[in-house]
Design an enzyme around this catalytic site. Structure first.
Site, PDB file in Angstrom:
ATOM      1  N   ASP A 170      12.987  37.024 -11.999  1.00 44.68           N
ATOM      2  CA  ASP A 170      11.947  37.743 -11.259  1.00 44.68           C
ATOM      3  C   ASP A 170      12.599  38.636 -10.214  1.00 44.68           C
ATOM      4  O   ASP A 170      13.790  38.513  -9.915  1.00 44.68           O
ATOM      5  CB  ASP A 170      10.934  36.773 -10.625  1.00 44.68           C
ATOM      6  CG  ASP A 170      11.609  35.699  -9.785  1.00 44.68           C
ATOM      7  OD1 ASP A 170      12.577  36.024  -9.078  1.00 44.68           O
ATOM      8  OD2 ASP A 170      11.171  34.525  -9.852  1.00 44.68           O
ATOM      9  N   ASP A 186       0.826  -1.226   0.000  1.00 41.69           N
ATOM     10  CA  ASP A 186       0.000   0.000   0.000  1.00 41.69           C
ATOM     11  C   ASP A 186       0.852   1.265   0.000  1.00 41.69           C
ATOM     12  O   ASP A 186       0.350   2.367   0.252  1.00 41.69           O
ATOM     13  CB  ASP A 186      -0.948   0.005   1.203  1.00 41.69           C
ATOM     14  CG  ASP A 186      -0.187  -0.072   2.523  1.00 41.69           C
ATOM     15  OD1 ASP A 186       1.072  -0.071   2.488  1.00 41.69           O
ATOM     16  OD2 ASP A 186      -0.832  -0.127   3.584  1.00 41.69           O
ATOM     17  N   GLN A 209       6.450  27.968  -0.338  1.00 39.85           N
ATOM     18  CA  GLN A 209       5.252  28.444   0.399  1.00 39.85           C
ATOM     19  C   GLN A 209       5.735  28.857   1.792  1.00 39.85           C
ATOM     20  O   GLN A 209       5.516  28.172   2.784  1.00 39.85           O
ATOM     21  CB  GLN A 209       4.207  27.331   0.459  1.00 39.85           C
ATOM     22  CG  GLN A 209       2.890  27.717   1.119  1.00 39.85           C
ATOM     23  CD  GLN A 209       1.970  28.567   0.234  1.00 39.85           C
ATOM     24  OE1 GLN A 209       2.109  28.582  -0.968  1.00 39.85           O
ATOM     25  NE2 GLN A 209       1.054  29.289   0.854  1.00 39.85           N
ATOM     26  N   LYS A 221       8.110  39.120 -13.164  1.00 42.29           N
ATOM     27  CA  LYS A 221       7.307  37.933 -13.475  1.00 42.29           C
ATOM     28  C   LYS A 221       6.011  37.950 -12.674  1.00 42.29           C
ATOM     29  O   LYS A 221       6.014  38.271 -11.487  1.00 42.29           O
ATOM     30  CB  LYS A 221       8.117  36.687 -13.108  1.00 42.29           C
ATOM     31  CG  LYS A 221       7.368  35.385 -13.242  1.00 42.29           C
ATOM     32  CD  LYS A 221       8.246  34.203 -12.889  1.00 42.29           C
ATOM     33  CE  LYS A 221       8.162  33.825 -11.436  1.00 42.29           C
ATOM     34  NZ  LYS A 221       8.919  32.621 -11.089  1.00 42.29           N
ATOM     35  N   GLU A 263       3.104   2.236   2.103  1.00 43.98           N
ATOM     36  CA  GLU A 263       3.639   2.710   3.385  1.00 43.98           C
ATOM     37  C   GLU A 263       5.078   2.204   3.500  1.00 43.98           C
ATOM     38  O   GLU A 263       5.435   1.163   2.940  1.00 43.98           O
ATOM     39  CB  GLU A 263       2.796   2.183   4.545  1.00 43.98           C
ATOM     40  CG  GLU A 263       1.446   2.869   4.632  1.00 43.98           C
ATOM     41  CD  GLU A 263       0.675   2.512   5.895  1.00 43.98           C
ATOM     42  OE1 GLU A 263       1.183   1.704   6.707  1.00 43.98           O
ATOM     43  OE2 GLU A 263      -0.437   3.025   6.066  1.00 43.98           O
ATOM     44  N   ARG A 313       2.720  35.430 -11.727  1.00 43.96           N
ATOM     45  CA  ARG A 313       2.153  34.082 -11.860  1.00 43.96           C
ATOM     46  C   ARG A 313       0.682  34.134 -11.471  1.00 43.96           C
ATOM     47  O   ARG A 313       0.323  34.682 -10.439  1.00 43.96           O
ATOM     48  CB  ARG A 313       2.889  33.113 -10.929  1.00 43.96           C
ATOM     49  CG  ARG A 313       2.546  31.649 -11.194  1.00 43.96           C
ATOM     50  CD  ARG A 313       3.123  30.749 -10.121  1.00 43.96           C
ATOM     51  NE  ARG A 313       4.556  30.540 -10.214  1.00 43.96           N
ATOM     52  CZ  ARG A 313       5.134  29.518 -10.847  1.00 43.96           C
ATOM     53  NH1 ARG A 313       4.399  28.623 -11.457  1.00 43.96           N
ATOM     54  NH2 ARG A 313       6.439  29.393 -10.848  1.00 43.96           N
ATOM     55  N   THR A 344       9.022  29.572 -16.049  1.00 44.98           N
ATOM     56  CA  THR A 344       9.661  30.847 -15.702  1.00 44.98           C
ATOM     57  C   THR A 344      10.791  31.142 -16.693  1.00 44.98           C
ATOM     58  O   THR A 344      10.913  32.243 -17.221  1.00 44.98           O
ATOM     59  CB  THR A 344      10.239  30.768 -14.269  1.00 44.98           C
ATOM     60  OG1 THR A 344       9.154  30.557 -13.372  1.00 44.98           O
ATOM     61  CG2 THR A 344      10.988  32.025 -13.876  1.00 44.98           C
ATOM     62  N   HIS A 396      15.121  29.528  -0.891  1.00 47.25           N
ATOM     63  CA  HIS A 396      14.346  30.471  -1.692  1.00 47.25           C
ATOM     64  C   HIS A 396      14.348  31.889  -1.115  1.00 47.25           C
ATOM     65  O   HIS A 396      14.384  32.862  -1.851  1.00 47.25           O
ATOM     66  CB  HIS A 396      12.920  29.925  -1.813  1.00 47.25           C
ATOM     67  CG  HIS A 396      12.083  30.696  -2.757  1.00 47.25           C
ATOM     68  ND1 HIS A 396      12.389  30.824  -4.090  1.00 47.25           N
ATOM     69  CD2 HIS A 396      10.946  31.415  -2.557  1.00 47.25           C
ATOM     70  CE1 HIS A 396      11.468  31.571  -4.670  1.00 47.25           C
ATOM     71  NE2 HIS A 396      10.593  31.941  -3.764  1.00 47.25           N
TER      72      HIS A 396
HETATM   73  C1  R5P Z   1      10.160  31.356  -8.024  1.00 46.27           C
HETATM   74  O1  R5P Z   1      10.066  32.373  -7.385  1.00 46.27           O
HETATM   75  C2  R5P Z   1      11.407  30.558  -8.167  1.00 46.27           C
HETATM   76  O2  R5P Z   1      12.543  31.321  -7.943  1.00 46.27           O
HETATM   77  C3  R5P Z   1      11.496  29.874  -9.530  1.00 46.27           C
HETATM   78  O3  R5P Z   1      11.634  30.863 -10.527  1.00 46.27           O
HETATM   79  C4  R5P Z   1      10.262  29.081  -9.827  1.00 46.27           C
HETATM   80  O4  R5P Z   1       9.928  28.311  -8.732  1.00 46.27           O
HETATM   81  C5  R5P Z   1      10.460  28.190 -11.032  1.00 46.27           C
HETATM   82  O5  R5P Z   1       9.281  27.473 -11.265  1.00 46.27           O
HETATM   83  P1  R5P Z   1       8.869  27.028 -12.718  1.00 46.27           P
HETATM   84  O6  R5P Z   1      10.052  26.325 -13.333  1.00 46.27           O
HETATM   85  O7  R5P Z   1       7.708  26.111 -12.497  1.00 46.27           O
HETATM   86  O8  R5P Z   1       8.467  28.228 -13.486  1.00 46.27           O
END
Ligand code: R5P
Length: 300
Positions: free
Chosen positions: A169, A34, A94, A193, A36, A195, A227, A127
């Site tokens: 971005d 399953d 996130q 950028k 796990e 989204r 991106t 990030h």
């Molecule tokens: C976003 O702020 C990150 O720095 C990347 O640019 C992003 O996560 C890339 O995601 P994707 O390849 O899906 O556009």
């Protein structure tokens, strides 16, 4: 000292172990029908300092669960300390609430790592800088290592006649300034950028500054590749002939490998924070290793 690796990036685990003069200690990871997992530490870890290498990437749920069980089994078996090498920390994007009602997944992950008594975490190109603060708040020592110096070396080796560094971005501006500094203040620009949170679609818009014949986009993560493809389009429209990409973490989800291969991007260089299966590698892809950065940090 003992070093263990989960299944997410065994190749990197082995490299780091070799550089430390160790071999990977044995783990039994059994998957039931399953799906796990049952995890068991084979070696005696009582009173020992243990290192665990585990990344997340394209299957974060699978590899996080595996990691949680590895950490739990080490502590239950009496390990003195646990250092987690998590080259790519999944769910980090996130890191706050973008729209009301959302979960902050990064905080959930760090809460769990703290509950599982991680003493020291080592991760690559996070990030945002506030992620380090989250670790510190939970009393986990954090070493934030960067692959940018490897990319700067690559750019020097390429001996391009005139180039501009590009952040895809505004969020990547800190990163691009760092690389520019490493390359004697090379010129740089940042794109804008947007989204769409519902569709996930990306639109890259205006920027200030001059594009050159060679443009090198630097990012932390490549997931869908949207991106970069969108950034490359605007750069080409603005006069760039050769567009290169360098990013620390190559997740390459969905059709990203094919889309990047067929795009106007000339070369995609990523590090080995994530293991890329053979059938997802593509001709334009080059992989550089961050294993020395990790072993150096572990020796500090
Ligand atoms: C976003 O702020 C990150 O720095 C990347 O640019 C992003 O996560 C890339 O995601 P994707 O390849 O899906 O556009």
């Amino acid at each position: 000292m003992l070093i263990f690796a989960g299944n997410s990036n065994l190749a990197l685990g082995k490299k780091v172990a070799r550089e430390l003069g160790l071999t990977l200690s044995e783990l039994e990871i059994h998957t039931f029908p399953d799906n796990e997992n049952r995890v068991r530490v084979i070696d005696k870890v009582v009173g020992k300092d243990c290192i665990v290498v585990q990344s997340t990437g394209i299957s974060p749920n699978l590899y996080y669960m595996e990691l949680f069980f590895i950490l739990d089994s080490l502590k239950r078996s009496g390990a003195k300390s646990v250092t987690l090498v998590i080259p790519y920390l999944g769910y980090q994007r996130q890191d706050h609430i973008f729209r009301s009602g959302e979960s902050v997944s990064l905080e959930v992950i760090i809460n769990l790592l703290s509950e599982l008594k991680v003493d020291w975490a080592i991760s690559l190109d996070l990030h945002s800088l506030k992620i380090e603060e989250f670790f510190k708040l939970h009393k986990i020592r954090i070493s934030h290592v960067s692959a940018l110096s490897i990319f700067a070396d690559k750019i020097r080796e390429m001996k391009l006649k005139g180039y501009v560094l590009v952040s895809p971005d505004m969020g990547g501006i800190r990163r691009i300034k760092q690389v520019s500094k490493m390359l004697d203040n090379a010129s740089f620009i940042s794109l804008e950028k947007n989204r769409d949170f519902k569709s996930g679609k990306i639109k890259t818009e205006k920027f200030e500054g001059r594009v050159q014949k060679n443009a090198i986009i630097i990012d932390d993560v490549i997931s869908s590749g949207q991106t970069l493809i969108s950034a490359a389009k605007i750069l080409r429209e603005s006069g760039a002939e050769n567009i290169y990409v360098m990013a620390t973490h190559g997740i390459f989800s969905g059709n990203a490998p094919q889309n990047l291969e067929e795009s106007i991007i000339k070369k995609v260089i990523v590090s080995d924070t994530l293991e890329i299966p053979m059938d997802r590698k593509f001709a334009k892809l080059e992989i550089v290793s961050i294993s020395r950065l990790i072993s150096k940090t572990l020796n500090e």
